[in-house]
Scaffold this motif. Structure first.
Motif, PDB file in Angstrom:
ATOM      1  N   MET A 126       0.824  -1.211   0.000  1.00 56.16           N
ATOM      2  CA  MET A 126       0.000   0.000   0.000  1.00 56.16           C
ATOM      3  C   MET A 126       0.859   1.263   0.000  1.00 56.16           C
ATOM      4  N   THR A 127       2.172   1.119  -0.126  1.00 56.17           N
ATOM      5  CA  THR A 127       3.043   2.281  -0.074  1.00 56.17           C
ATOM      6  C   THR A 127       2.719   3.322  -1.139  1.00 56.17           C
ATOM      7  N   PRO A 128       2.429   2.970  -2.415  1.00 54.00           N
ATOM      8  CA  PRO A 128       2.109   4.012  -3.388  1.00 54.00           C
ATOM      9  C   PRO A 128       0.906   4.861  -2.984  1.00 54.00           C
ATOM     10  N   LEU A 129      -0.125   4.237  -2.420  1.00 58.23           N
ATOM     11  CA  LEU A 129      -1.292   5.002  -2.002  1.00 58.23           C
ATOM     12  C   LEU A 129      -0.990   5.849  -0.777  1.00 58.23           C
ATOM     13  N   LEU A 130      -0.193   5.310   0.135  1.00 58.83           N
ATOM     14  CA  LEU A 130       0.217   6.121   1.279  1.00 58.83           C
ATOM     15  C   LEU A 130       1.046   7.300   0.791  1.00 58.83           C
ATOM     16  N   ARG A 131       1.894   7.056  -0.219  1.00 56.69           N
ATOM     17  CA  ARG A 131       2.710   8.141  -0.768  1.00 56.69           C
ATOM     18  C   ARG A 131       1.807   9.242  -1.329  1.00 56.69           C
ATOM     19  N   ARG A 132       0.776   8.842  -2.077  1.00 56.76           N
ATOM     20  CA  ARG A 132      -0.110   9.846  -2.678  1.00 56.76           C
ATOM     21  C   ARG A 132      -0.805  10.653  -1.592  1.00 56.76           C
ATOM     22  N   TRP A 133      -1.344   9.966  -0.572  1.00 57.68           N
ATOM     23  CA  TRP A 133      -2.051  10.689   0.498  1.00 57.68           C
ATOM     24  C   TRP A 133      -1.085  11.579   1.267  1.00 57.68           C
ATOM     25  N   ALA A 134       0.123  11.093   1.499  1.00 55.22           N
ATOM     26  CA  ALA A 134       1.113  11.893   2.215  1.00 55.22           C
ATOM     27  C   ALA A 134       1.432  13.162   1.437  1.00 55.22           C
ATOM     28  N   VAL A 135       1.524  13.044   0.126  1.00 55.82           N
ATOM     29  CA  VAL A 135       1.781  14.222  -0.698  1.00 55.82           C
ATOM     30  C   VAL A 135       0.637  15.220  -0.559  1.00 55.82           C
ATOM     31  N   ILE A 136      -0.609  14.728  -0.614  1.00 57.30           N
ATOM     32  CA  ILE A 136      -1.777  15.618  -0.519  1.00 57.30           C
ATOM     33  C   ILE A 136      -1.825  16.310   0.838  1.00 57.30           C
ATOM     34  N   THR A 137      -1.681  15.526   1.912  1.00 57.61           N
ATOM     35  CA  THR A 137      -1.878  16.078   3.246  1.00 57.61           C
ATOM     36  C   THR A 137      -0.677  16.844   3.767  1.00 57.61           C
ATOM     37  N   CYS A 138       0.496  16.572   3.218  1.00 59.06           N
ATOM     38  CA  CYS A 138       1.709  17.208   3.737  1.00 59.06           C
ATOM     39  C   CYS A 138       2.292  18.265   2.807  1.00 59.06           C
ATOM     40  N   SER A 139       1.808  18.352   1.566  1.00 63.38           N
ATOM     41  CA  SER A 139       2.412  19.288   0.616  1.00 63.38           C
ATOM     42  C   SER A 139       2.253  20.732   1.078  1.00 63.38           C
TER      43      SER A 139
ATOM     44  N   THR B   1     -13.426   7.536  13.009  1.00 67.91           N
ATOM     45  CA  THR B   1     -12.008   7.626  12.679  1.00 67.91           C
ATOM     46  C   THR B   1     -11.314   8.738  13.450  1.00 67.91           C
ATOM     47  N   MET B   2      -9.992   8.781  13.284  1.00 67.50           N
ATOM     48  CA  MET B   2      -9.162   9.887  13.760  1.00 67.50           C
ATOM     49  C   MET B   2      -8.381  10.395  12.565  1.00 67.50           C
ATOM     50  N   HIS B   3      -8.412  11.702  12.313  1.00 65.54           N
ATOM     51  CA  HIS B   3      -7.800  12.257  11.112  1.00 65.54           C
ATOM     52  C   HIS B   3      -6.284  12.373  11.217  1.00 65.54           C
ATOM     53  N   LEU B   4      -5.725  12.271  12.406  1.00 61.66           N
ATOM     54  CA  LEU B   4      -4.282  12.220  12.622  1.00 61.66           C
ATOM     55  C   LEU B   4      -3.948  10.875  13.255  1.00 61.66           C
ATOM     56  N   GLY B   5      -2.769  10.363  12.991  1.00 61.04           N
ATOM     57  CA  GLY B   5      -2.424   9.064  13.571  1.00 61.04           C
ATOM     58  C   GLY B   5      -0.933   8.837  13.649  1.00 61.04           C
ATOM     59  N   ARG B   6      -0.585   7.646  14.079  1.00 62.94           N
ATOM     60  CA  ARG B   6       0.812   7.215  14.165  1.00 62.94           C
ATOM     61  C   ARG B   6       0.991   5.954  13.324  1.00 62.94           C
ATOM     62  N   LEU B   7       2.208   5.721  12.896  1.00 62.90           N
ATOM     63  CA  LEU B   7       2.473   4.555  12.052  1.00 62.90           C
ATOM     64  C   LEU B   7       1.997   3.269  12.713  1.00 62.90           C
ATOM     65  N   ASP B   8       2.212   3.130  14.015  1.00 57.86           N
ATOM     66  CA  ASP B   8       1.820   1.905  14.722  1.00 57.86           C
ATOM     67  C   ASP B   8       0.311   1.675  14.689  1.00 57.86           C
ATOM     68  N   TRP B   9      -0.466   2.729  14.430  1.00 49.95           N
ATOM     69  CA  TRP B   9      -1.924   2.611  14.408  1.00 49.95           C
ATOM     70  C   TRP B   9      -2.471   2.411  13.003  1.00 49.95           C
ATOM     71  N   TRP B  10      -1.641   2.532  11.990  1.00 51.69           N
ATOM     72  CA  TRP B  10      -2.138   2.711  10.633  1.00 51.69           C
ATOM     73  C   TRP B  10      -2.800   1.467  10.050  1.00 51.69           C
TER      74      TRP B  10
ATOM     75  N   GLU C  76       0.564  12.332  12.687  1.00 55.92           N
ATOM     76  CA  GLU C  76       0.706  12.746  11.296  1.00 55.92           C
ATOM     77  C   GLU C  76      -0.617  12.629  10.549  1.00 55.92           C
ATOM     78  N   ALA C  77      -0.898  13.616   9.714  1.00 56.34           N
ATOM     79  CA  ALA C  77      -2.091  13.543   8.861  1.00 56.34           C
ATOM     80  C   ALA C  77      -1.999  12.369   7.896  1.00 56.34           C
ATOM     81  N   ALA C  78      -0.796  12.039   7.454  1.00 61.35           N
ATOM     82  CA  ALA C  78      -0.624  10.939   6.500  1.00 61.35           C
ATOM     83  C   ALA C  78      -0.990   9.585   7.104  1.00 61.35           C
ATOM     84  N   TYR C  79      -1.017   9.491   8.434  1.00 59.61           N
ATOM     85  CA  TYR C  79      -1.387   8.236   9.098  1.00 59.61           C
ATOM     86  C   TYR C  79      -2.809   8.270   9.642  1.00 59.61           C
ATOM     87  N   GLY C  80      -3.617   9.240   9.226  1.00 57.54           N
ATOM     88  CA  GLY C  80      -5.012   9.247   9.627  1.00 57.54           C
ATOM     89  C   GLY C  80      -5.725   8.000   9.132  1.00 57.54           C
TER      90      GLY C  80
END
Length: 317
Positions: A1-14, A69-78, A167-171
């Protein structure tokens, strides 16, 4: 799922990336977001637990799900736990507040956050305090000043949450979007961009001033991060009692502006969301609905509203 996480990370963190000051890393700044490796995601998936809050809602011989849901999260929760995974797999459609993996939606949201000529303005003293908080989080004020004050404030708060590894990317929505895409499920937006922007914006200059002043007071005292961490950890621990009593410990219902914002963000939107969930359930069969956990509790929460619409509602966890 890394490509999709990458896309969301770009959107939420750009946006945050574009706002970080050039000299930021010489200051006491939160570390930059880095994408996890496949090995890290695999390790997280192997230890996945059910987090958040899940209900079954049944009507017309069909069972849908409500997931808080929670809109922010941690990697361990993802990674999703087994019951969340099973509920999504048994559903035909994933329904979110908005689908930020959609280019048009992401673009319109970004444009809608920008200040317009006739928007209410902050008094200079409050604007200076808000800028000070932004720069304390290593944000470059020049691009940030193009946003409405409400979104300047929320950007600063999201940036400050990174100090607590949130992180927003781990929401939760990023995980659900990735799973739905992998399973070939359609994603349905329950709200338009304009509707959500309207809910997030103050109704007039007086409400804006009161809302920003109260929020800055909390941020300057360090309470903003504390509340976010308490909310996020309660979500991760499935602590329904903490979410049900949120208005008693958040210090966010003290002013009329804050109470008005709460009504717009939760009560008013819930009525609309419930009607659209009902229509989607009837038209598309089993639906996995994922919206912020604070939409789920109390007499105006979505489980209560769906019950009033004739659904059998059962708590899963």
């Amino acid at each position: 799922m890394t490509p999709l996480l990458r896309r969301w990370a770009v959107i939420t963190c750009s946006l945050l990336a574009s706002l970080i000051a050039p000299s930021a890393w010489s200051k006491d700044c939160a570390p930059p977001f880095t994408l996890p490796t496949e090995a890290a995601l695999t390790a997280v998936a192997q230890q996945a637990q059910d987090r958040g809050f899940l209900w079954k809602i049944s009507k017309q011989d069909s069972t849908s799900y409500l997931y808080g849901t929670m809109h922010l999260g941690r990697l361990d929760w993802w990674a999703p736990g087994p019951r969340v995974t099973a509920a999504l797999e048994s559903s035909r459609v994933l329904a979110l507040e908005m689908d930020l993996s959609d280019n048009a939606t992401a673009t319109k949201l970004t444009q809608g956050m920008r200040a317009k000529e006739n928007d209410p303005r902050l008094p200079s003293e409050l604007a200076a305090r808000l800028r000070q908080q932004a720069e304390a989080e290593c944000l470059d004020w020049q691009p940030l000043q193009n946003l409405r004050p409400e979104f300047q404030l929320s950007t600063v708060l999201v940036m400050s949450a990174r100090r607590q590894q949130l992180e927003a990317a781990y929401g939760a929505e990023t995980m659900l979007t990735a799973l739905a895409r992998r399973q070939g499920k359609p994603i349905h937006a329950l709200e338009t961009v304009d509707e959500q922007l309207h809910a997030l914006q103050a109704s007039d200059a007086a409400e804006l001033k009161e809302m920003i002043e109260s929020s800055l007071k909390d941020m300057e005292a360090g309470k903003g991060q504390e509340i976010l961490v308490k909310l996020a950890t309660a979500w991760a621990a499935r602590d329904a009692t903490a979410l049900q009593s949120y208005d008693q410990w958040c210090d966010c219902m003290e002013s009329e502006a804050e109470r008005a914002m709460s009504r717009r963000l939760l009560d008013d939107r819930n009525q609309v969301l419930a009607g659209r969930i009902n229509a989607l359930h009837s038209a598309s069969g089993p639906v996995f609905v994922a919206v912020g956990a604070l939409h789920m509790f109390g007499p105006s929460g979505l489980p209560a509203l769906m019950k009033a619409l004739g659904y059998t509602v059962e708590t899963v966890f």
